[in-house]
Design an enzyme around this catalytic site. Structure first.
Site, PDB file in Angstrom:
ATOM      1  N   ASP A  11      -7.089  -0.162  -2.928  1.00 50.57           N
ATOM      2  CA  ASP A  11      -8.212  -0.388  -2.031  1.00 50.57           C
ATOM      3  C   ASP A  11      -7.662  -0.498  -0.602  1.00 50.57           C
ATOM      4  OD1 ASP A  11     -10.945  -1.178  -1.316  1.00 50.57           O
ATOM      5  OD2 ASP A  11     -10.082  -3.164  -1.004  1.00 50.57           O
ATOM      6  N   ASP A  13      -9.734  -1.959   2.845  1.00 51.06           N
ATOM      7  CA  ASP A  13     -10.111  -3.147   3.616  1.00 51.06           C
ATOM      8  C   ASP A  13      -9.863  -4.422   2.828  1.00 51.06           C
ATOM      9  OD1 ASP A  13     -10.909  -1.324   5.454  1.00 51.06           O
ATOM     10  OD2 ASP A  13     -13.060  -1.649   5.221  1.00 51.06           O
ATOM     11  N   ASP A 199      -9.178  -6.284  -3.901  1.00 53.11           N
ATOM     12  CA  ASP A 199      -9.510  -7.659  -3.537  1.00 53.11           C
ATOM     13  C   ASP A 199     -10.963  -8.031  -3.800  1.00 53.11           C
ATOM     14  OD1 ASP A 199     -10.429  -5.955  -1.314  1.00 53.11           O
ATOM     15  OD2 ASP A 199     -10.878  -7.858  -0.319  1.00 53.11           O
TER      16      ASP A 199
END
Length: 259
Positions: A11, A13, A199
């Site tokens: 991922d 951001d 996250d």
């Protein structure tokens, strides 16, 4: 393609990129080691191909595919982002087949345009213009009731369109996911050992599908719930946030594999 020892799916951001500054500087040691060892790093994000293409080039990862729009599509190696896409046009056509009273409750990126996207997301105008260049999916804001939303999604499902809710946006697509694209890309490399880092809840399927997953801490949101694989250590949590935590996790993998 030659079979690498590892494939890294990540991922962006809040994971490889700092949540506030969008810098990846803290991940530089692990990124350099992966590049030196020829380990492909596959970016997997909700960002559009237009957003990911320059970032992928900046990271030195243009030779590898990237998963875009939360798994709705793939940006092929070395490719620049197309300006338009047939899947997006088909999605917008399906959206406009929904009964008008329900359709009016959904304002998508294609309805609002770049200035509205900037207001809705907090992105700078230039970044909002890239986010507007959609190829596969349509995020938007739902303003109706829960009952109306159920009807709205049912009308879309009848046309093969599914909806996925994020923190603020309801995103419509033809149903592809990060995990599904991850499997397709892994098959291109004869399915090596897969490591995934993320996250947020929309990374869950990708993390659970990987041979080894890492949940990177994000102090800006509630912790992710327990995932399938944590009890056995197949999925691990990293206390450091963003690219610092990413660097720690990947250096651990590099050491384990003797790279």
């Amino acid at each position: 393609m030659p079979r690498p020892v590892l494939l890294i799916f990540t991922d962006l951001d809040g994971t490889l990129l700092d949540h506030e500054t969008y810098s990846h500087e803290a991940a530089a040691p692990a990124l350099e080691a992966l590049r030196g060892a020829g380990v492909p790093v596959i970016l997997a994000s909700s960002k559009t191909a237009a957003e990911i293409a320059p970032l992928r080039a900046d990271l030195g990862l243009a030779a590898h595919p990237a998963i875009v729009e939360n798994g709705a599509g793939i940006l092929e190696p070395g490719a620049e982002a197309p300006r338009t896409g047939s899947r997006y046009r088909a999605l917008r056509t399906a959206l406009d087949q929904v009964p008008a009273p329900l359709r009016q409750r959904f304002r998508g990126f294609g309805d609002g345009g770049a200035h509205w996207i900037a207001d809705a997301t907090g992105l700078a105008p230039e970044a909002a213009a890239l986010a507007a260049q959609r190829l596969y999916s349509e995020p938007g804001i739902w303003s109706g009731s829960e009952a109306e939303k159920t009807e709205f999604l049912a009308a879309l499902r009848a046309q093969g369109v599914s909806g996925r809710e994020g923190g603020r946006f309801l995103t419509l697509s033809f149903g592809a996911s990060k995990a599904g694209q991850m499997a397709e890309i892994a098959a291109r490399y004869s399915t090596p050992y897969m490591v995934a880092l993320g996250d947020a809840p929309n990374d869950r399927e990708m993390l659970e599908q990987a041979d080894q997953g890492f949940i990177i801490a994000n102090p800006h949101r509630a912790p992710m719930p327990p995932l399938d694989g944590e009890e056995t250590g197949r999925i691990q949590r990293i206390a450091a946030a963003g690219p610092k935590g990413w660097n720690q996790a990947v250096l651990r993998v590099i050491a384990d594999f003797g790279i």
